[in-house]
Scaffold this active site. Structure first.
Site, PDB file in Angstrom:
ATOM      1  N   LYS A  35      18.062  -4.047   0.456  1.00 56.39           N
ATOM      2  CA  LYS A  35      16.914  -3.117   0.523  1.00 56.39           C
ATOM      3  C   LYS A  35      15.625  -3.931   0.665  1.00 56.39           C
ATOM      4  O   LYS A  35      15.624  -5.159   0.452  1.00 56.39           O
ATOM      5  CB  LYS A  35      16.882  -2.260  -0.744  1.00 56.39           C
ATOM      6  CG  LYS A  35      16.690  -3.064  -2.023  1.00 56.39           C
ATOM      7  CD  LYS A  35      16.819  -2.203  -3.270  1.00 56.39           C
ATOM      8  CE  LYS A  35      16.746  -3.056  -4.519  1.00 56.39           C
ATOM      9  NZ  LYS A  35      17.009  -2.290  -5.750  1.00 56.39           N
ATOM     10  N   TYR A 252     -14.667 -16.589  -5.083  1.00 58.15           N
ATOM     11  CA  TYR A 252     -15.235 -15.303  -5.497  1.00 58.15           C
ATOM     12  C   TYR A 252     -15.412 -15.226  -7.009  1.00 58.15           C
ATOM     13  O   TYR A 252     -14.539 -15.666  -7.769  1.00 58.15           O
ATOM     14  CB  TYR A 252     -14.313 -14.157  -5.068  1.00 58.15           C
ATOM     15  CG  TYR A 252     -14.408 -13.846  -3.597  1.00 58.15           C
ATOM     16  CD1 TYR A 252     -15.587 -13.361  -3.043  1.00 58.15           C
ATOM     17  CD2 TYR A 252     -13.309 -14.036  -2.765  1.00 58.15           C
ATOM     18  CE1 TYR A 252     -15.669 -13.072  -1.684  1.00 58.15           C
ATOM     19  CE2 TYR A 252     -13.379 -13.743  -1.408  1.00 58.15           C
ATOM     20  CZ  TYR A 252     -14.562 -13.263  -0.871  1.00 58.15           C
ATOM     21  OH  TYR A 252     -14.640 -12.979   0.457  1.00 58.15           O
ATOM     22  N   MET A 300      -8.375 -13.228   0.005  1.00 58.28           N
ATOM     23  CA  MET A 300      -7.459 -12.547   0.928  1.00 58.28           C
ATOM     24  C   MET A 300      -6.693 -13.539   1.803  1.00 58.28           C
ATOM     25  O   MET A 300      -5.494 -13.382   2.034  1.00 58.28           O
ATOM     26  CB  MET A 300      -8.240 -11.551   1.794  1.00 58.28           C
ATOM     27  CG  MET A 300      -7.339 -10.712   2.679  1.00 58.28           C
ATOM     28  SD  MET A 300      -8.228  -9.583   3.751  1.00 58.28           S
ATOM     29  CE  MET A 300      -8.748  -8.320   2.618  1.00 58.28           C
TER      30      MET A 300
HETATM   31  C1  LIG Z   1      18.029  -3.178  -6.396  1.00 63.49           C
HETATM   32  C2  LIG Z   1      19.281  -2.702  -6.984  1.00 63.49           C
HETATM   33  C3  LIG Z   1      20.317  -3.604  -7.320  1.00 63.49           C
HETATM   34  C4  LIG Z   1      20.153  -5.110  -7.250  1.00 63.49           C
HETATM   35  O1  LIG Z   1      19.496  -5.552  -8.407  1.00 63.49           O
HETATM   36  P1  LIG Z   1      19.198  -7.127  -8.669  1.00 63.49           P
HETATM   37  O2  LIG Z   1      18.585  -7.160 -10.005  1.00 63.49           O
HETATM   38  O3  LIG Z   1      18.254  -7.550  -7.588  1.00 63.49           O
HETATM   39  O4  LIG Z   1      20.501  -7.818  -8.576  1.00 63.49           O
HETATM   40  C5  LIG Z   1      21.512  -3.077  -7.752  1.00 63.49           C
HETATM   41  N1  LIG Z   1      21.685  -1.740  -7.896  1.00 63.49           N
HETATM   42  C6  LIG Z   1      20.707  -0.851  -7.624  1.00 63.49           C
HETATM   43  C7  LIG Z   1      20.938   0.598  -7.812  1.00 63.49           C
HETATM   44  C8  LIG Z   1      19.468  -1.300  -7.164  1.00 63.49           C
HETATM   45  O5  LIG Z   1      18.509  -0.418  -6.903  1.00 63.49           O
END
Ligand SMILES: *Cc1c(COP(=O)(O)O)cnc(C)c1O
Length: 356
Positions: A35, A252, A300
């Site tokens: 993801k 800044y 930035m």
């Molecule tokens: C993101 C996610 C993972 C992976 O988690 P990590 O801590 O990065 O290993 C596993 N299961 C679900 C449902 C997630 O959303």
């Protein structure tokens, strides 16, 4: 010459880290979690690097479709399931398994076309209180789904809130086991922390994310100690040097004032590249392989580093912000966050190069 910042993705490190997952959970199949653009590492690049995993877990529907468009036919799990009927139909057509976390989604299954079947992961809320049907509601959902004309395979799923912490998974795992006792379905529960620390939860499929990218899920154990290799190195160069007198301020808000004469380097990297703006003075960087710290506020497009003790460093010197030789976990901790956020925040404007 282009602006010198770049992220290098080490494909062999991605493969190596998947091998660590395998070694840690030898009896489970793996949904490599890709993801958020594979935690900033590049969706298809990561999918190719993880080609020995049995499946992929992802969240964004359009990116799941991109996997199929790229010819990747293996199991894909949509971690938040489908959001509307159209997505549900496409998920069934493309063979995406969907997390099912509420009763409304059960009702929507009737909208699938004749003959369409959807693989489902029934997500149980075992105490995180984010997504999931209450453990006590499982039997009703199972009754609705078993023998449903539009349901393909069923898997039981939960997600841990504290697998990386002292509190652990005992309470949630107990609830999960109680709720699913006697239900003969495969299951998936373990994220990276549970893969490494709670082998009783491995089940049929594990869901590693952060460890695949070479960072530690734990605050108290380094990635190196876990045998993981950093996959992303964010590097840039010094594009200017300033000589400060004692009392001169930097950047800044003039938040850093030189306590003595100093030489500072200006690095082409700022928060618009994904570097955390909250990183305080002293946050580690490597200049030509030597540790030093940032000074003043991150802006930035630039940040400043102390070169006082590095007389050989100057314009054109390589600066590593995190990755090879400097764990992202360390930089993240200094900035009050976690490596997950640094990786995901890598900005689009940073060119990415791949190393085998
Ligand atoms: C993101 C996610 C993972 C992976 O988690 P990590 O801590 O990065 O290993 C596993 N299961 C679900 C449902 C997630 O959303």
């Amino acid at each position: 010459m282009p602006r010198p910042i770049r992220a290098t993705i080490d494909v062999s490190a991605l493969r190596h880290n998947l091998a660590i997952v395998r070694r840690s959970a030898p009896d489970a199949r793996t949904y490599a979690v890709i993801k958020a653009n594979a935690y900033g590492h590049g969706l298809l690049r990561a999918a190719r690097a993880f080609d020995s995993s049995e499946g992929f877990a992802i969240l964004e529907f359009d990116n799941a479709v991109r996997l199929r468009d790229a010819g990747i036919g293996k199991p894909v799990l949509l971690l938040e399931g489908f959001f509307d009927v159209q997505e549900m139909r496409t998920a069934a057509a493309l063979g995406f398994a969907c997390a099912l976390h509420d009763a409304e989604q059960v009702a929507m299954l009737d909208e699938l076309a004749a003959g369409q079947r959807l693989d489902l992961c029934i997500k149980l809320n075992t105490g995180m209180n984010r997504l999931g049907i209450p453990a006590s509601g499982l039997s009703a959902v199972l009754e609705a789904l078993q023998d449903h004309p539009h349901v393909g395979s069923l898997t039981l799923m939960t997600h841990f809130a504290c697998a990386d912490e002292e509190r652990g998974v005992a309470e949630q795992w107990h609830r999960f086991c109680e709720a699913t006792r006697g239900v003969a379905l495969s299951c998936t529960a373990a994220n990276s922390a549970a893969i490494l620390r709670h082998p009783q939860t491995h089940g049929s499929w594990v869901r590693p994310g952060i460890m695949l990218y070479g960072a530690s899920p734990f605050a108290d154990v380094t990635a190196e100690a876990l045998g993981l290799r950093p996959a992303m190195t964010l590097a840039s160069e010094i594009i200017g040097v300033q000589a400060l007198e004692a009392g001169d301020a930097v950047g800044y808000g003039a938040s850093f004032v030189a306590p003595r004469p100093m030489r500072i380097g200006i690095v082409a990297c700022g928060y618009a590249d994904g570097y955390p703006r909250h990183a305080p003075s002293g946050t580690a960087v490597l200049v030509e392989g030597e540790r030093t710290g940032i000074v003043g506020r991150v802006s930035m497009d630039m940040l400043c580093v102390d070169l006082t003790h590095l007389p050989a460093a100057g314009r054109g010197s390589t600066v590593i912000l995190w990755g090879q030789g400097l764990p992202a976990d360390e930089v993240a901790a200094a900035a009050g966050t976690i490596s997950y956020e640094l990786f995901c925040a890598l900005a689009n404007r940073v060119p990415v190069v791949e190393r085998e």
